[in-house]
Design a protein around this motif. Structure first.
Motif, PDB file in Angstrom:
ATOM      1  N   THR A  34       0.707  -1.806  -0.176  1.00  0.00           N
ATOM      2  CA  THR A  34      -0.044  -0.073   0.206  1.00  0.00           C
ATOM      3  C   THR A  34       0.755   0.921   0.097  1.00  0.00           C
ATOM      4  O   THR A  34       2.135   1.114   0.851  1.00  0.00           O
ATOM      5  N   LYS A  35       0.078   2.385  -0.847  1.00  0.00           N
ATOM      6  CA  LYS A  35       1.438   3.323  -0.842  1.00  0.00           C
ATOM      7  C   LYS A  35       0.843   4.162  -0.418  1.00  0.00           C
ATOM      8  O   LYS A  35       1.715   4.948   0.735  1.00  0.00           O
ATOM      9  N   SER A  36      -0.198   4.372   0.092  1.00  0.00           N
ATOM     10  CA  SER A  36      -1.122   5.161   1.222  1.00  0.00           C
ATOM     11  C   SER A  36      -2.141   5.245   1.006  1.00  0.00           C
ATOM     12  O   SER A  36      -3.521   4.983   0.045  1.00  0.00           O
ATOM     13  N   TYR A  54      -9.868   6.562   0.097  1.00  0.00           N
ATOM     14  CA  TYR A  54      -8.727   6.058  -0.716  1.00  0.00           C
ATOM     15  C   TYR A  54      -7.779   5.374  -0.255  1.00  0.00           C
ATOM     16  O   TYR A  54      -7.367   5.020   0.900  1.00  0.00           O
ATOM     17  N   ARG A  56      -4.359   3.541  -2.235  1.00  0.00           N
ATOM     18  CA  ARG A  56      -3.203   3.487  -3.005  1.00  0.00           C
ATOM     19  C   ARG A  56      -2.855   2.603  -3.152  1.00  0.00           C
ATOM     20  O   ARG A  56      -1.835   2.549  -2.168  1.00  0.00           O
ATOM     21  N   SER A  58       0.914  -0.213  -3.803  1.00  0.00           N
ATOM     22  CA  SER A  58       2.080   0.452  -4.036  1.00  0.00           C
ATOM     23  C   SER A  58       2.471   0.182  -5.817  1.00  0.00           C
ATOM     24  O   SER A  58       3.315   0.518  -6.621  1.00  0.00           O
ATOM     25  N   THR A  60       0.759  -0.712  -9.617  1.00  0.00           N
ATOM     26  CA  THR A  60      -0.117  -0.618 -10.902  1.00  0.00           C
ATOM     27  C   THR A  60      -0.626  -1.687 -11.160  1.00  0.00           C
ATOM     28  O   THR A  60      -2.386  -1.696 -11.475  1.00  0.00           O
ATOM     29  N   SER A  91      -5.430  -0.512  -8.628  1.00  0.00           N
ATOM     30  CA  SER A  91      -4.458   0.248  -8.448  1.00  0.00           C
ATOM     31  C   SER A  91      -4.763   1.263  -7.600  1.00  0.00           C
ATOM     32  O   SER A  91      -4.387   1.506  -5.909  1.00  0.00           O
ATOM     33  N   THR A  92      -6.219   2.352  -7.620  1.00  0.00           N
ATOM     34  CA  THR A  92      -6.146   3.139  -7.339  1.00  0.00           C
ATOM     35  C   THR A  92      -7.399   3.371  -7.006  1.00  0.00           C
ATOM     36  O   THR A  92      -8.332   3.518  -7.431  1.00  0.00           O
ATOM     37  N   GLU A  94     -11.109   4.901  -4.573  1.00  0.00           N
ATOM     38  CA  GLU A  94     -11.771   6.038  -3.970  1.00  0.00           C
ATOM     39  C   GLU A  94     -12.740   5.750  -4.330  1.00  0.00           C
ATOM     40  O   GLU A  94     -13.223   6.438  -5.380  1.00  0.00           O
TER      41      GLU A  94
END
Length: 134
Positions: A34-36, A54, A56, A58, A60, A91-92, A94
């Motif tokens: 996990t990036k964020s 949210y 995101r 790490s 894609t 990937s992301t 939200e």
């Protein structure tokens, strides 16, 4: 050592600022896939709550399952007021939802799972600060 630094950085700040200061950063060892991740809640003067979650990944190539829960404080406990989920987002993720709330204190919790293309899974969890309406 990291815990001591985080505690020291929170001295003189409110608990809300301290919670924000201890959120995992993208390169935090707490998360690898996990990036964020974050949660947000705003409530308008007319009682319209906007709940945002949210996450995101790490990579894609990863997919994400995300659940956003609107929680209402009931005495010292939190009860589920509403909930929304989405699965297998690339990937992301939200997720933004709105609904009208009654007078009270609320927060948003975000939970989810990041799944790598190699099959590894990582649970993710975060919460917003509390908001009181009106």
């Amino acid at each position: 050592m990291v815990v001591c630094l985080l505690i020291a950085s929170c001295v003189g700040f409110s608990s809300a600022n301290c919670m924000a200061a201890t959120r995992p950063e993208p390169d935090s060892p707490q998360y690898t896939l996990t990036k964020s991740a974050w949660a947000s809640l705003s409530i308008s003067t007319t009682g319209k709550a906007t709940c945002t979650g949210y996450i995101r990944a790490s990579s894609t190539d990863s997919t994400i399952d995300i659940t956003v829960k609107l929680m209402q404080k009931n005495g010292n406990l939190w009860r589920l007021y509403d909930s929304w989920s989405v699965k297998d987002v690339k990937s992301t993720a939200e997720l933004v939802k709105t609904r009208t709330v009654e007078p009270g204190t609320y927060k948003v919790t975000v939970t989810g799972t990041v799944k790598s293309s190699a099959g590894k899974k990582e649970p993710v969890s975060t919460s917003s600060s509390q908001k009181t309406y009106p």
